[in-house]
Design a protein around this motif. Structure first.
Motif, PDB file in Angstrom:
ATOM      1  N   SER A  40       0.773  -1.034   0.009  1.00  0.00           N
ATOM      2  CA  SER A  40      -0.045  -0.016   0.090  1.00  0.00           C
ATOM      3  C   SER A  40       0.815   1.182   0.068  1.00  0.00           C
ATOM      4  O   SER A  40       0.615   2.293  -0.592  1.00  0.00           O
ATOM      5  CB  SER A  40      -0.966  -0.060   1.273  1.00  0.00           C
ATOM      6  N   LEU A  41       1.970   1.209   0.805  1.00  0.00           N
ATOM      7  CA  LEU A  41       2.953   2.457   0.776  1.00  0.00           C
ATOM      8  C   LEU A  41       3.556   2.567  -0.579  1.00  0.00           C
ATOM      9  O   LEU A  41       3.713   3.648  -1.099  1.00  0.00           O
ATOM     10  CB  LEU A  41       3.882   2.244   1.868  1.00  0.00           C
ATOM     11  N   LEU A  42       3.846   1.497  -1.186  1.00  0.00           N
ATOM     12  CA  LEU A  42       4.848   1.634  -2.497  1.00  0.00           C
ATOM     13  C   LEU A  42       3.798   1.839  -3.516  1.00  0.00           C
ATOM     14  O   LEU A  42       4.316   1.980  -4.785  1.00  0.00           O
ATOM     15  CB  LEU A  42       5.426   0.454  -2.625  1.00  0.00           C
ATOM     16  N   ASP A  43       2.509   1.936  -3.587  1.00  0.00           N
ATOM     17  CA  ASP A  43       1.676   2.314  -4.623  1.00  0.00           C
ATOM     18  C   ASP A  43       1.382   3.718  -4.859  1.00  0.00           C
ATOM     19  O   ASP A  43       0.691   4.207  -5.956  1.00  0.00           O
ATOM     20  CB  ASP A  43       0.309   1.677  -4.436  1.00  0.00           C
ATOM     21  N   ALA A  44       2.161   4.583  -4.197  1.00  0.00           N
ATOM     22  CA  ALA A  44       2.040   6.084  -4.510  1.00  0.00           C
ATOM     23  C   ALA A  44       2.613   6.286  -5.833  1.00  0.00           C
ATOM     24  O   ALA A  44       3.758   5.588  -6.198  1.00  0.00           O
ATOM     25  CB  ALA A  44       2.823   6.655  -3.339  1.00  0.00           C
ATOM     26  N   PRO A  45       2.232   7.367  -6.541  1.00  0.00           N
ATOM     27  CA  PRO A  45       2.552   7.550  -7.884  1.00  0.00           C
ATOM     28  C   PRO A  45       4.166   8.407  -7.693  1.00  0.00           C
ATOM     29  O   PRO A  45       5.042   7.908  -8.469  1.00  0.00           O
ATOM     30  CB  PRO A  45       1.713   8.922  -8.446  1.00  0.00           C
ATOM     31  N   ALA A  46       4.523   8.944  -6.552  1.00  0.00           N
ATOM     32  CA  ALA A  46       5.918   9.434  -6.427  1.00  0.00           C
ATOM     33  C   ALA A  46       6.703   8.272  -6.158  1.00  0.00           C
ATOM     34  O   ALA A  46       8.057   8.343  -6.703  1.00  0.00           O
ATOM     35  CB  ALA A  46       5.711  10.413  -5.288  1.00  0.00           C
ATOM     36  N   VAL A  47       6.367   7.340  -5.379  1.00  0.00           N
ATOM     37  CA  VAL A  47       7.141   6.225  -5.109  1.00  0.00           C
ATOM     38  C   VAL A  47       7.498   5.457  -6.445  1.00  0.00           C
ATOM     39  O   VAL A  47       8.561   4.796  -6.828  1.00  0.00           O
ATOM     40  CB  VAL A  47       6.596   5.213  -4.038  1.00  0.00           C
TER      41      VAL A  47
END
Length: 336
Positions: A40-47
């Motif tokens: 869930s954390l790594l699903d951010a666009p910036a990541v």
């Protein structure tokens, strides 16, 4: 005693404490236990963008890093030290431009030139000449010049400007090292003489030297790629469109971007050519500064030559590269 001492050196007793294997096991265990949270954390666009930049830098640089370690191992195993010393002029001032021009022979990026330059030092080549080679090889080799010509098809002067400014940067830094440099700033391991053992196959020496250089340099490449990924996400793309009419600011920004983006020298010309609204001079600064000093190169230099060396060499190289590229650009490109 003469029989047991070498064995004792090769197999020292294991110290207590946590080693790299234990750390790896803990990280794998944490990743498995909290895999849903990480997803869930790594699903951010910036990541995702940062991960793409990180992988791209590593994929671009790793083949040339491998090439550099293979060349480094070949020098250690098959090239006697007296051959290298006789190839360059005896005068150290003249050896600097000769070593810089020798960079034409190595089709690689800055990651490849770092282990090769260290091996040259270990084989008795003067540090000033080895450092000139380090800076020139990733910027003036045929692959880079051809890629620059393809990226700027309507600007043939851009190829000559990049070649001249990069070679001038390498020579100036070599001469500055001759005048002000000190071998005490270079880590002892980088200057320690290495020669093929008489009882050991030269191929075994080649394999061991290449393996050692690759393992040592790869870790610092990862650190540099990570820094490049973070900065690539932090710097907004909209900033680039507002620099067209501000030449001095554009030069400073492009120089800083060259450091933090850490692009491979074979690909950076296409990135510079695709930046809209910028004059040729800031783009030239970008192409000269990048192969001379960027975050992954600083990390590689710190790991290879020591932090004391990198702390002195990188800032001076940054300023010299800007000055040389601006000077050559004004003469060749006419300030365009």
């Amino acid at each position: 005693m003469t029989i047991t001492e070498p064995v004792a050196r090769r197999t020292p007793p294991r110290r207590g404490g946590v080693g790299s294997l234990e750390v790896l096991c803990v990280l794998l265990l944490v990743a498995v236990l909290f895999q849903d949270t990480w997803a869930s954390l790594l699903d951010a666009p910036a990541v995702r963008t940062a991960a793409t930049i990180f992988v791209a830098v590593c994929v671009q640089a790793l083949p040339f890093l491998v090439l550099g370690t293979l060349v480094s191992g070949a020098i250690a195993a098959f090239v006697p030290s007296h051959v290298l010393r006789r190839t360059l002029p005896a005068n150290r001032g003249a050896a600097v431009p000769a070593a810089g021009i020798a960079g034409l022979a190595l089709p690689g990026c800055e990651c490849a030139s770092v282990p090769v330059s260290r091996r040259l030092m270990q084989q008795g080549v003067a540090p000033a000449a080895a450092l000139a080679f380090l800076l020139a090889a990733p910027a003036i080799n045929p692959i880079v010049l051809v890629s620059t010509a393809v990226a700027f098809p309507g600007e043939p002067a851009m190829v000559f400007a990049r070649f001249a400014a990069s070679l001038l940067t390498a020579c100036v830094m070599g001469w500055l090292w001759l005048t002000f440099g000190s071998s005490e700033w270079i880590a002892e391991r980088a200057l320690r003489r290495v020669a093929a053992r008489e009882r050991e196959s030269r191929w075994a020496t080649f394999a061991e030297s290449a393996r050692h250089d690759l393992v040592e340099a790869s870790g610092f490449l990862v650190l540099g790629a990570l820094a490049s990924a973070v900065f690539g996400v932090v710097v907004p793309a909209e900033w680039m469109h507002s620099l067209g009419g501000q030449l001095v600011l554009a030069i400073v920004v492009m120089a800083l971007l060259a450091v933090v983006l850490a692009l491979c020298s074979e690909a950076d010309a296409f990135v510079a050519a695709a930046m809209p609204g910028l004059p040729l001079l800031p783009k030239l600064v970008f192409l000269v500064v990048g192969p001379a000093v960027d975050v992954k190169l600083i990390a590689l230099q710190a790991g290879t030559f020591g932090r004391a060396f990198a702390a002195r060499f990188a800032p001076v190289t940054f300023l010299v590269a800007i000055a040389c590229s601006v000077g050559v650009g004004l003469l060749v490109l006419g300030g365009a």
